[in-house]
Design a protein around this motif. Structure first.
Motif, PDB file in Angstrom:
ATOM      1  N   ARG A  11      -0.518 -14.597   3.376  1.00  0.00           N
ATOM      2  CA  ARG A  11      -0.684 -13.159   3.546  1.00  0.00           C
ATOM      3  C   ARG A  11       0.536 -12.487   2.931  1.00  0.00           C
ATOM      4  NH1 ARG A  11      -2.186 -10.737   9.155  1.00  0.00           N
ATOM      5  NH2 ARG A  11      -0.192 -11.657   9.743  1.00  0.00           N
ATOM      6  N   ILE A  12       0.300 -11.541   2.050  1.00  0.00           N
ATOM      7  CA  ILE A  12       1.382 -10.912   1.296  1.00  0.00           C
ATOM      8  C   ILE A  12       1.401  -9.414   1.577  1.00  0.00           C
ATOM      9  CG2 ILE A  12       2.360 -10.563  -1.001  1.00  0.00           C
ATOM     10  CD1 ILE A  12       0.932 -13.020  -1.930  1.00  0.00           C
ATOM     11  N   GLY A  13       2.589  -8.879   1.748  1.00  0.00           N
ATOM     12  CA  GLY A  13       2.778  -7.443   1.883  1.00  0.00           C
ATOM     13  C   GLY A  13       3.798  -6.953   0.866  1.00  0.00           C
ATOM     14  N   LEU A  14       3.839  -5.649   0.660  1.00  0.00           N
ATOM     15  CA  LEU A  14       4.727  -5.073  -0.359  1.00  0.00           C
ATOM     16  C   LEU A  14       5.436  -3.850   0.205  1.00  0.00           C
ATOM     17  CD1 LEU A  14       5.791  -4.925  -3.278  1.00  0.00           C
ATOM     18  CD2 LEU A  14       3.756  -3.578  -3.851  1.00  0.00           C
ATOM     19  N   ILE A  15       6.761  -3.874   0.116  1.00  0.00           N
ATOM     20  CA  ILE A  15       7.598  -2.735   0.496  1.00  0.00           C
ATOM     21  C   ILE A  15       8.288  -2.206  -0.752  1.00  0.00           C
ATOM     22  CG2 ILE A  15       9.664  -2.029   1.767  1.00  0.00           C
ATOM     23  CD1 ILE A  15       8.930  -4.024   3.919  1.00  0.00           C
ATOM     24  N   LEU A  16       8.224  -0.911  -0.957  1.00  0.00           N
ATOM     25  CA  LEU A  16       8.960  -0.256  -2.046  1.00  0.00           C
ATOM     26  C   LEU A  16      10.081   0.567  -1.419  1.00  0.00           C
ATOM     27  CD1 LEU A  16       6.013   0.991  -4.310  1.00  0.00           C
ATOM     28  CD2 LEU A  16       7.282  -1.154  -4.463  1.00  0.00           C
ATOM     29  N   PHE A  17      11.269   0.476  -1.995  1.00  0.00           N
ATOM     30  CA  PHE A  17      12.385   1.217  -1.427  1.00  0.00           C
ATOM     31  C   PHE A  17      13.252   1.811  -2.528  1.00  0.00           C
ATOM     32  CE2 PHE A  17      13.961  -3.067  -2.039  1.00  0.00           C
ATOM     33  CZ  PHE A  17      15.283  -2.920  -2.439  1.00  0.00           C
ATOM     34  N   GLY A  18      13.680   3.016  -2.248  1.00  0.00           N
ATOM     35  CA  GLY A  18      14.640   3.725  -3.077  1.00  0.00           C
ATOM     36  C   GLY A  18      15.553   4.464  -2.124  1.00  0.00           C
ATOM     37  N   THR A  19      15.474   5.798  -2.124  1.00  0.00           N
ATOM     38  CA  THR A  19      16.186   6.557  -1.104  1.00  0.00           C
ATOM     39  C   THR A  19      15.606   6.268   0.278  1.00  0.00           C
ATOM     40  OG1 THR A  19      16.613   8.287  -2.733  1.00  0.00           O
ATOM     41  CG2 THR A  19      16.908   8.867  -0.417  1.00  0.00           C
ATOM     42  N   GLN A  20      14.304   6.063   0.336  1.00  0.00           N
ATOM     43  CA  GLN A  20      13.608   5.682   1.556  1.00  0.00           C
ATOM     44  C   GLN A  20      12.813   4.406   1.301  1.00  0.00           C
ATOM     45  OE1 GLN A  20      11.212   8.957   2.851  1.00  0.00           O
ATOM     46  NE2 GLN A  20      12.955  10.293   3.325  1.00  0.00           N
TER      47      GLN A  20
END
Length: 328
Positions: A134-143
């Motif tokens: 099972r794969i998830g994806l988080i994107l982060f920059g300022t938040q």
């Protein structure tokens, strides 16, 4: 091969014969004779008899019952065994989409691309190989925000990763590494202790967010979340200008010390990706550290066949009903 899901239901096959044997037959009543004044007007050479007329409905009923019992045993056609690679691992990807990922210091097929494009190029192939995860994806920059929750749908993860762009979180080009780790802990804390992994890829240092990276790493360690960190970016590139060619270090802001500490605190590893080849090698190493295949399971495809004997039984029952009406 053919198999029966409920073969024990075949024991009810002799039930009608047992009922006929145990229950007494209904006695036939005497019918009044019909006196015909002109007997010659009625044909006497017809071969019909009550015994013959009563035999064929009994045969139809017997065959209808046999096919109904066969349908009740639920016959199935079993295909060849298929091997399934399943490991039940929950894997979260955290990808930096801050402004510094615009730096074009990666070569793909002799063309220079920015860091995010190179990341998509390599990570997409890595996602395709994660059969059973099972794969998830988080994107982060300022938040930091959850772009894809944990799912077995690797195609969706790959598609949404390729649709990400620099600045998708905020226009301010800052990086919140600690918040990304904290979000991963929140999303993975209810999963199995030995199957939770976070792969965090960034090219800078923590410059935003409410949670410091080291504090987030301590929280992750308490929840048995293993973190593999990847520092991306070339050590130096040649920049041509009107005043000649000069060497610059586009990865000067990369905080390798913190990324190493995050990995050490959680029992993971830190990797350095200076080019596309190194980035591909890192994900090949991750395939070995977090194996795609933990144990093997086998699945045999099944095709239900009960509908055919059931249809024959219903057809015979309908034929019997129509025949009885016509005979009466």
């Amino acid at each position: 091969m053919m198999a029966f899901q409920w073969p024990w239901l075949g024991l009810i096959l002799p039930l009608p014969f047992l009922l006929r044997w145990l229950m007494p037959a209904i006695p036939q009543t005497q019918q009044a004779a019909l006196i015909v004044p002109f007997l010659d007007d009625f044909p006497t050479n017809q071969p019909t008899s009550a015994h013959t007329q009563q035999r064929w409905p009994l045969r139809l009923a017997a065959f209808a019952w046999i096919f109904l019992v066969i349908a009740c045993t639920r016959p199935q056609w079993l295909g060849d065994p298929l091997e399934l690679a399943v490991n039940g691992r929950d894997l979260m990807l955290a990808v930096d989409v801050s402004g510094s990922m615009e730096e074009k210091d990666f070569l793909i097929n002799d063309k220079r691309y920015d860091r995010l494009t190179a990341t998509k190029y390599v990570v997409s192939d890595f996602v395709k190989r994660r059969v059973g995860d099972r794969i998830g994806l988080i994107l982060f920059g300022t938040q930091a925000y959850l772009h894809v929750p944990l799912t077995f749908d690797r195609q969706t993860v790959e598609t949404l990763l390729n649709e990400a762009f620099i600045g998708i979180t905020e226009d301010d080009p800052q990086t919140s590494i600690g918040d990304a780790i904290g979000l991963a802990v929140k999303r993975l804390q209810d999963q199995k202790n030995d199957s939770r992994v976070l792969i965090l890829l960034t090219d800078g240092a923590n410059t935003a967010g409410e949670l410091s990276p080291l504090k987030a790493a301590e929280i992750a360690a308490e929840h048995h979340l293993k973190i593999y960190t990847i520092g991306i970016g070339a050590d130096e590139i040649l920049v041509r200008s009107l005043f000649g060619t000069r060497r610059v270090n586009p990865s000067a802001d990369l905080d390798e010390k913190t990324l190493q500490a995050i990995a050490d605190t959680t029992g993971g590893r830190y990797f350095r990706a200076r080019n596309t080849e190194e980035l591909e090698q890192i994900y090949q190493i991750l395939d070995q550290l977090e194996p795609v295949e933990k144990d093997k399971q086998f699945f045999r495809p099944r095709a239900e066949l009960y509908i055919w004997p059931l249809a024959i039984s219903m057809a015979l029952a309908a034929l019997l009903a129509v025949g009885r009406l016509r005979w009466r």
